[in-house]
Design an enzyme around this catalytic site. Sequence first.
Site, mmCIF file in Angstrom:
data_model
loop_
_atom_site.group_PDB
_atom_site.id
_atom_site.type_symbol
_atom_site.label_atom_id
_atom_site.label_comp_id
_atom_site.label_asym_id
_atom_site.label_seq_id
_atom_site.Cartn_x
_atom_site.Cartn_y
_atom_site.Cartn_z
ATOM 1 C CG ASP A 88 6.113 -40.441 -14.470
ATOM 2 O OD1 ASP A 88 4.904 -40.209 -14.290
ATOM 3 O OD2 ASP A 88 6.527 -41.243 -15.318
ATOM 4 C CG ASP A 529 -31.747 -29.268 -5.388
ATOM 5 O OD1 ASP A 529 -32.232 -29.076 -4.258
ATOM 6 O OD2 ASP A 529 -30.571 -29.002 -5.675
ATOM 7 N N GLY A 554 -38.061 -32.577 -5.427
ATOM 8 C CA GLY A 554 -38.326 -33.399 -4.253
ATOM 9 C C GLY A 554 -37.292 -33.148 -3.172
ATOM 10 C CG ASP A 555 -36.625 -32.959 1.587
ATOM 11 O OD1 ASP A 555 -35.470 -33.446 1.615
ATOM 12 O OD2 ASP A 555 -37.116 -32.291 2.523
ATOM 13 C CG PHE A 556 -31.534 -35.144 -0.803
ATOM 14 C CD1 PHE A 556 -31.345 -34.979 0.558
ATOM 15 C CD2 PHE A 556 -30.758 -34.385 -1.673
ATOM 16 C CE1 PHE A 556 -30.442 -34.070 1.061
ATOM 17 C CE2 PHE A 556 -29.836 -33.460 -1.182
ATOM 18 C CZ PHE A 556 -29.693 -33.303 0.200
ATOM 19 N NE ARG A 571 -19.966 -26.881 -3.188
ATOM 20 C CZ ARG A 571 -19.211 -25.987 -2.583
ATOM 21 N NH1 ARG A 571 -17.909 -26.110 -2.616
ATOM 22 N NH2 ARG A 571 -19.708 -24.961 -1.950
HETATM 23 C C1 LIG Z 1 3.930 -49.702 -8.907
HETATM 24 C C2 LIG Z 1 3.102 -48.897 -7.941
HETATM 25 C C3 LIG Z 1 2.665 -47.639 -8.267
HETATM 26 N N1 LIG Z 1 1.863 -46.910 -7.381
HETATM 27 C C4 LIG Z 1 1.362 -45.569 -7.751
HETATM 28 O O1 LIG Z 1 1.281 -45.416 -9.148
HETATM 29 C C5 LIG Z 1 1.237 -44.033 -9.471
HETATM 30 C C6 LIG Z 1 2.125 -43.803 -10.668
HETATM 31 O O2 LIG Z 1 1.633 -42.770 -11.440
HETATM 32 P P1 LIG Z 1 2.385 -41.383 -11.629
HETATM 33 O O3 LIG Z 1 2.003 -40.856 -12.959
HETATM 34 O O4 LIG Z 1 3.829 -41.513 -11.343
HETATM 35 O O5 LIG Z 1 1.771 -40.483 -10.486
HETATM 36 P P2 LIG Z 1 0.273 -39.990 -10.273
HETATM 37 O O6 LIG Z 1 -0.413 -40.855 -9.269
HETATM 38 O O7 LIG Z 1 -0.440 -39.827 -11.588
HETATM 39 O O8 LIG Z 1 0.467 -38.582 -9.617
HETATM 40 P P3 LIG Z 1 1.226 -37.297 -10.254
HETATM 41 O O9 LIG Z 1 2.528 -37.198 -9.551
HETATM 42 O O10 LIG Z 1 0.327 -36.148 -9.949
HETATM 43 O O11 LIG Z 1 1.375 -37.501 -11.736
HETATM 44 C C7 LIG Z 1 1.777 -43.296 -8.255
HETATM 45 O O12 LIG Z 1 0.688 -42.608 -7.631
HETATM 46 C C8 LIG Z 1 2.267 -44.416 -7.342
HETATM 47 O O13 LIG Z 1 2.110 -44.061 -5.982
HETATM 48 C C9 LIG Z 1 1.514 -47.447 -6.161
HETATM 49 O O14 LIG Z 1 0.774 -46.817 -5.380
HETATM 50 N N2 LIG Z 1 1.991 -48.693 -5.816
HETATM 51 C C10 LIG Z 1 2.766 -49.455 -6.649
HETATM 52 O O15 LIG Z 1 3.156 -50.586 -6.282
#
Ligand SMILES: Cc1cn([C@@H]2O[C@H](COP(=O)(O)OP(=O)(O)OP(=O)(O)O)[C@@H](O)[C@H]2O)c(=O)[nH]c1=O
Length: 662
Positions: A88, A529, A554-556, A571
């Site tokens: 996190d 659709d 309709g046909d997209f 999808r």
């Molecule tokens: C400061 C900074 C953060 N991030 C992204 O911020 C998200 C943080 O959120 P998280 O809650 O820690 O993660 P998440 O994306 O929600 O994924 P999860 O682990 O499933 O909770 C992560 O993505 C990181 O890369 C960047 O890509 N670049 C940066 O400079």
Amino acid sequence: MVLNPVISKLAGKLVVLASASPRRLEILRSAGLRFEVVPSWFKETLDKGLFKAPYEYAVETAKQKALEVARRMPFKHLKTPDIVIGADTIVTVDGMILEKPVDKHDAYRMLSSLSGKEHSVFTGVAIVLCHEKENEEVDYQLIDFYEETKVKFADLSEDMLWEYINSGEPMDKAGGYGIQALGGMLVEYVHGDFLNVVGFPLNHFCKQLDLIYNFCTSSLKSTSSRSDSLATSVPTQPPSSSQALLSHNSSSIPRPSSPCDSQRLHTQITPTASPAHKVKREDSESESSQTLVNSTSKHTDNRKVKLHDNATLPLVTRRGQVVEPTRGDLERISELMDGFKASKALFTASKLCLFDLLHSRPGLDAAQVAQEIKASAKGTECLLEACVSLGLLKSTEKACQKPVYENADLATDFLRSDASFSLHGYLQHCNETMWPLFSHLESAVQEGTSQREKAFSKHMLQAASTSSREGKLRFMKAMHNIAKITGKTIATAFDLSTYKSACDLGGCTGALAYEFTEAHPGLSVTVFDLPAVVELNEFFRPQHPDNRVSFVAGDFLKDELPKADLYILARILHDLPDEKVHILLSKIADACTAGCGLLLSEIFLDEDRRGPSRGLLQALSMSEGKQRSATEYSLLLKSHGFITAHIRHTDNLLDAMLCIKA
Ligand SMILES: Cc1cn([C@@H]2O[C@H](COP(=O)(O)OP(=O)(O)OP(=O)(O)O)[C@@H](O)[C@H]2O)c(=O)[nH]c1=O
């Protein structure tokens, strides 16, 4: 620390990244780690006020993310991982914790609070080691740590701020910026690990692996870790090269296999003083303040290849060395070999309406079930037992009586034909259409063409074809099931508050459209659709249809598209040949004015096309279309004037991307 041997210790283990962050995936993949991605369902809603320091919040969230996946997998994925990694990332400034912005105004609030200031980025990481015991309980051992990096932003003008926010980049990133992309332009300096800011402190992680490894396999103890949890317990010298060599030659990162081993883990880890690091030992009454804990949960997955810890495995030669394959290797192979049997057992049980029967009449024995489903006693008994072993049914046996059966939660939730999130229709589609096609996979691979003619007799071809009413209804049911399951995730993936009218192209039964209107009170959705599909959609009307959903036939590819400021393509593209993809995208682009949105939902392949298997396996039966990565879709849409604003990798069958017409 020797990096490669540490990472290579994980080869052959089921390593799981409990994160949906594409950055974490990329960092770990570039380091050579092989793993599966199972994003955590843990909601990041811990009360920040309970934590003394911001990093404690990040560490606790990382722990909860990883533990949620470690606990879910044996039940939902029917396999127990060896190692689960959770992380996190948070940004802290002026005593505030900044996570991902919820909308543009939130992004503005965050970025303006960072303007001209130094701030800290903390990533908390949790490594959960799962150890499946013989009695089918799982031990969880948890190691956590965090890394801090200081980042200084330049003064940001209002124009700069809004230009950056409008690029869409801030929305899925802590603090509202991505240092690795456009956000890098806002940064004056970085003190500390750059990858930590991006989302994963790779260097610290490798040191922790090294520490775990040395810690568990020998009496060697080494770390240069700055982990608050481990630093006090072990010497702070990095290992000598001979120590590193020793670790390289040893067998693997061990899962403590004896009480003695796990005791060693416990006794050598010093408890932390911080209350935020307290983790309850689930198998004991007392609360432990160790960051490395044992917790035990019971599960009933008995499909695994059961090998006693001291059973000898056959030796194999790998890259010139004779090695013992891991139990994980054999489990994986056995799962792959038997996967088709499990699928067919599921399809058969579903077709015979076994899960409906046991929902209305739980507690029947095999003979009673056989009578109800009009099948043989012997065959029914085998099917029931197989379903129990797959975790779909539960059996109970009273003294001297025959076992009786009831649905497991998985069956109640997804396999009953009238469950809200039923997959019954989709399973029938798999059984009647996909199964015959996959039986001809060998010739499909050799010839590279559709195997429909071979797979289905003339009569079956008619029944399986979507041109027959029966085939069409079955296909619609299958699509309806998927739309119901994924709908809410897709509908809520992005802030769509600026759109008033949407058009779901190929929206079939309208299941997705109803999710969109439910999630966005100001939005009306037209489902567009083919006439034959629209005609049949009365079978799928919800009990209380929303009058903001309307249907147009309709046909997209041929007809004029209904006017809307957001087009939804779920999808659709993967199944069309390139020329039709371009016709459709050109028509959408023509119907759009600048600022209109295009929401695409598909399985996004990993950028290196190594996964997810779901997407790659689906491609095996696709005769005309192709599977693409998020970047490939992005480029495709860009060639029609759509700029990608957000990409969302979900853990719910389909991913999503929001693009804006330039
Ligand atoms: C400061 C900074 C953060 N991030 C992204 O911020 C998200 C943080 O959120 P998280 O809650 O820690 O993660 P998440 O994306 O929600 O994924 P999860 O682990 O499933 O909770 C992560 O993505 C990181 O890369 C960047 O890509 N670049 C940066 O400079």
